[in-house]
Scaffold this active site. Structure first.
Site, PDB file in Angstrom:
ATOM      1  CE1 TYR A  10      -0.063   3.177  13.391  1.00  0.00           C
ATOM      2  CE2 TYR A  10      -2.002   4.244  12.478  1.00  0.00           C
ATOM      3  CZ  TYR A  10      -0.751   3.677  12.306  1.00  0.00           C
ATOM      4  OH  TYR A  10      -0.196   3.599  11.059  1.00  0.00           O
ATOM      5  CG  ASN A  12      -5.150   3.481   8.612  1.00  0.00           C
ATOM      6  OD1 ASN A  12      -5.251   2.477   7.901  1.00  0.00           O
ATOM      7  ND2 ASN A  12      -4.624   4.619   8.171  1.00  0.00           N
ATOM      8  NE  ARG A  66      -3.342   2.565   2.500  1.00  0.00           N
ATOM      9  CZ  ARG A  66      -3.233   3.436   3.511  1.00  0.00           C
ATOM     10  NH1 ARG A  66      -2.625   3.098   4.630  1.00  0.00           N
ATOM     11  NH2 ARG A  66      -3.755   4.645   3.415  1.00  0.00           N
ATOM     12  CD  GLU A 116      -4.870   7.802   9.625  1.00  0.00           C
ATOM     13  OE1 GLU A 116      -4.436   8.885  10.056  1.00  0.00           O
ATOM     14  OE2 GLU A 116      -4.503   6.705  10.078  1.00  0.00           O
ATOM     15  CG  HIS A 166      -1.056   8.941   3.218  1.00  0.00           C
ATOM     16  ND1 HIS A 166      -1.198   7.599   3.501  1.00  0.00           N
ATOM     17  CD2 HIS A 166      -0.662   9.516   4.375  1.00  0.00           C
ATOM     18  CE1 HIS A 166      -0.885   7.373   4.772  1.00  0.00           C
ATOM     19  NE2 HIS A 166      -0.557   8.525   5.326  1.00  0.00           N
ATOM     20  CD  GLU A 174      -1.604   4.141   7.872  1.00  0.00           C
ATOM     21  OE1 GLU A 174      -1.366   4.641   8.987  1.00  0.00           O
ATOM     22  OE2 GLU A 174      -1.788   4.817   6.850  1.00  0.00           O
TER      23      GLU A 174
HETATM   24  C1  FCB Z   1      -1.329   7.421  10.541  1.00  0.00           C
HETATM   25  C2  FCB Z   1      -0.907   7.920   9.183  1.00  0.00           C
HETATM   26  C3  FCB Z   1       0.454   7.434   8.755  1.00  0.00           C
HETATM   27  C4  FCB Z   1       1.433   7.385   9.914  1.00  0.00           C
HETATM   28  C5  FCB Z   1       0.837   6.669  11.079  1.00  0.00           C
HETATM   29  C6  FCB Z   1       1.757   6.515  12.252  1.00  0.00           C
HETATM   30  O1  FCB Z   1      -2.216   8.324  11.104  1.00  0.00           O
HETATM   31  O2  FCB Z   1      -1.831   7.524   8.203  1.00  0.00           O
HETATM   32  O3  FCB Z   1       0.893   8.243   7.705  1.00  0.00           O
HETATM   33  O4  FCB Z   1       1.823   8.656  10.227  1.00  0.00           O
HETATM   34  O5  FCB Z   1      -0.321   7.293  11.492  1.00  0.00           O
END
Ligand code: FCB
Length: 437
Positions: free
Chosen positions: A287, A285, A71, A160, A115, A345
């Protein structure tokens, strides 16, 4: 059912470099990096990982790792330097070479159209706040799909939109660094409309296209069991998650958020229909999760993030909480019924150290393994998850944090541009080779 897709992810501004080469125009990130105090150490993406010149070596490493999908994103100003009008052949050629080199290595290209690197020439005309941006993005989508649609089947419109809208136009932490609620709301709406139009362009230009959008989800939990904090968490969920998911899946913007803000994007008739395209997949995505408390003094919403004690945190200060990942995947599946979900992600930054030429990043491995377990569990419970892309393939330019934060499976020495696989790269590779992933 086709095989589960294992991949890695990056984005143009974070890795390409060659900012002033090959006819590339300026982007809002080039501009933002020049504003004192915005990016750590005054870093910028001029050179980044020099991937523009080193992509073949990078793809060889990808092949070594055993991934079947990559990607990446296209830099709009590399392809259309002024955002609209003249197309830069040298820019298209670069992505042609990249795509062909991927296919030679049997790695499927997964292309993100946007992006975050908007052409600066469009920012001068109001950028995402100008409703005309929808047409500009449509034109850009035409250029990409007609050139690459014969070889690229997996398309993502936006990465995002929350970050572009809220971080770029409300909090001012990302390019273009604006801090204005009404602007941010309109920007979010124009982004989603652009997504809608781009979907239509992809469908008409690309046969057998697999079309999606990438949304970052951040579960919100209340700081205490008070009613106020529970309402605060609801609002955070509305602003960060439902605001983007609801319209994409055919609903209105969340009314609880609009009522509390006392503001709304400027919506014309037909806009919501344009946003709500039939999608082949949702890119998720993930985190971290956030803990939220009520705070009547905060604006634009009466909520604030709280630092939970005694929890594991990454170098970004993000809480590690794989269970929240599992829960939100199940919730998305239930509430929105996407046809498919790809984890586009997921990953973590740590203070990597090179010791005797090795990077023993056990914390990254632990994060990865636990999030993969959470994903599997959600999948076993019925979430239609068809693939996973680790963020990131390489250490890279981490936006406002510059080169300080490393998310890569591959370590990059920015002085020499040497790539060294971290222990996590060997871990991911082994998982993929064993087919046990
Ligand atoms: C996301 C982004 C990516 C990277 C990660 C850590 O929000 O899409 O570009 O910065 O975080």
């Amino acid at each position: 059912m086709s095989e589960f897709v294992w991949g890695v992810a990056t984005s143009s501004y974070q890795i390409e470099g060659a900012a002033n080469e090959g006819g590339r125009g300026q982007s809002i990130w080039d501009t933002f990096c020049k504003v004192p105090g915005k990016v750590a150490n005054f870093d910028n993406g001029d050179i980044a990982c020099d991937h523009y010149h080193r992509f073949k070596e990078d793809l060889d490493l990808m092949k070594w790792m055993g991934v079947k999908a990559y990607r990446f994103s296209v830099a709009w100003p590399r392809v259309i330097p002024d955002g609209v009008g003249r197309v830069n052949e040298m820019g298209l050629d670069f992505y042609d070479r990249l795509i062909d080199s991927l296919l030679e290595r049997e790695i499927a290209p997964w292309l993100t159209m946007y992006h975050w690197d908007l052409p600066e020439a469009l920012q001068i005309r109001g950028g995402w706040n100008n409703r005309e941006v929808v047409e500009w993005f449509g034109e850009y989508a035409e250029v990409l799909t007609s050139r690459f649609g014969d070889r690229v089947k997996n398309w993502m419109t936006l990465n995002e939109p929350l970050c572009s809208a809220w971080l770029g136009h409300l909090y001012g932490d990302m390019a273009p660094g604006i801090k204005d609620l009404q602007t941010a709301l309109n920007v979010s709406h124009h982004l989603l409309m652009s997504h809608g139009l781009a979907c239509q362009v992809i469908r008409s230009n690309v046969s057998e296209a697999n079309v999606g959008i990438v949304i970052n989800v951040t579960p919100a939990v209340p700081a205490t069991d008070s009613q106020e904090d529970s309402n605060a968490a609801q609002l955070a969920d509305g602003f960060d998650n439902r605001w983007f998911l609801d319209p994409v899946f055919g609903r209105t913007y969340p009314t609880d958020v609009i009522d509390t803000l006392g503001a709304s994007p400027e919506i014309h008739s037909g806009d919501m229909k344009l946003i709500a395209q039939d999608l082949d997949f949702l890119g998720v995505n993930f985190y971290f999760r956030q803990t939220v408390a009520a705070d009547q003094n905060s604006k634009p919403l009466p909520i604030r993030s709280v630092n939970r004690e005694n929890v594991k945190r990454t170098a970004m200060n993000w809480e590690v909480h794989p269970q929240a990942f599992e829960e939100i995947l199940l919730r998305i599946s239930k509430e929105y019924s996407p046809k498919a979900i790809y984890i586009t992600e997921n990953g973590s930054a740590w203070n990597d150290e090179v010791i005797n030429g090795e990077i023993i990043d056990d914390e990254r491995i632990d994060y990865l393994a636990r999030h993969l377990d959470a994903m599997r569990s959600a999948r076993e419970q019925g979430a239609p998850i068809l693939g996973y892309f680790a963020w990131s393939f390489l250490d890279n330019f981490e936006w406002a944090y510059g080169y300080e934060k490393r998310f890569g499976l591959i370590y990059v020495d920015y002085k020499t541009q040497t790539r060294t696989p971290k222990k996590s790269a060997f871990f991911y590779r082994q998982l993929l080779l064993n087919g046990t992933a």
